[in-house]
Design a protein around this motif. Structure first.
Motif, short mmCIF file in Angstrom:
data_model
loop_
_atom_site.label_atom_id
_atom_site.label_comp_id
_atom_site.label_asym_id
_atom_site.label_seq_id
_atom_site.Cartn_x
_atom_site.Cartn_y
_atom_site.Cartn_z
N ASP A 137 -1.21 8.82 1.08
CA ASP A 137 -2.48 8.03 1.02
C ASP A 137 -2.87 9.47 1.25
O ASP A 137 -4.29 9.84 0.88
CB ASP A 137 -2.67 7.21 1.52
N LYS A 166 4.83 11.49 5.28
CA LYS A 166 3.77 11.49 5.93
C LYS A 166 3.37 12.11 7.79
O LYS A 166 2.77 13.00 7.87
CB LYS A 166 3.17 10.38 6.10
N THR A 200 -2.20 9.83 -5.04
CA THR A 200 -2.79 11.82 -4.39
C THR A 200 -1.22 12.62 -4.09
O THR A 200 -1.12 13.71 -3.78
CB THR A 200 -3.16 11.44 -2.78
N THR A 245 2.91 8.85 -5.51
CA THR A 245 1.31 8.25 -5.85
C THR A 245 0.27 8.59 -6.57
O THR A 245 0.40 10.05 -7.44
CB THR A 245 0.80 7.63 -3.93
N PHE A 295 0.19 -1.23 -0.07
CA PHE A 295 -0.02 0.08 -0.26
C PHE A 295 0.61 1.20 -0.04
O PHE A 295 2.07 0.98 0.35
CB PHE A 295 -1.02 -0.50 1.61
N TYR A 296 0.35 1.84 -0.45
CA TYR A 296 1.30 3.58 -0.74
C TYR A 296 1.16 4.16 1.31
O TYR A 296 -0.45 4.21 1.27
CB TYR A 296 0.50 4.25 -1.99
#
Length: 148
Positions: free
Chosen positions: A9, A126, A35, A33, A5-6
């Motif tokens: 996100d 993030k 987004t 990604t 998974f990224y």
């Protein structure tokens, strides 16, 4: 057993600033990604040119670059009210105390060393973005739109 998974996100505009063309390419491949958009610049002056054209949520900046190094870029960013609060993650091969202290004194938000682990860096981005957005919300709440 886990599936890929990224990490990045949420919508984000990133600027990766490094004089190494291979790392710039890797940054676009490993951090972009659906987004998250990743633009690149080859040095601090290129970063300032990119910032004049576009707005970014976070910069990743090498310390040792031609024309304008990472320290000089940090100082310019922090002296401009428009970019004073822009989160900047320093990514560098230097891990000595002098480089770390000088980067944070110049205004670094976070510091990671090369070789880069792209997955760990994605998490660092993030959580740095999350903290910067929360801080911007607080500035807006307590001082109004001008301080955000």
């Amino acid at each position: 057993m886990s599936s890929f998974f990224y990490v990045l996100d949420e919508p984000a505009r990133l600027l990766f600033v490094d004089d190494d063309p291979i790392l710039r390419e890797f940054a676009q491949v490993n951090l972009a990604t659906e987004t998250a958009r990743v633009d690149v610049a080859e040095d601090g002056l290129g970063a300032l040119e990119a910032l004049a054209r576009d707005s970014y949520d976070l910069l990743l900046v090498d310390l040792e670059m031609p024309r304008l190094d990472g320290y000089g870029l940090l100082e310019r960013l922090r002296s401009d009210p428009a970019t004073a609060h822009l989160p900047v993650i320093v990514e560098t091969g230097r891990e000595d105390v002098e480089a770390i202290d000088r980067a944070y004194r110049a205004g670094a938000t976070a510091f990671v060393t090369k070789p880069l682990n792209w997955r760990l860096l994605s998490y660092q981005i993030k959580f740095t973005l999350r903290a910067a957005r929360a801080e911007a919300d607080l500035r807006l709440q307590f001082t109004g739109p001008r301080a955000a």
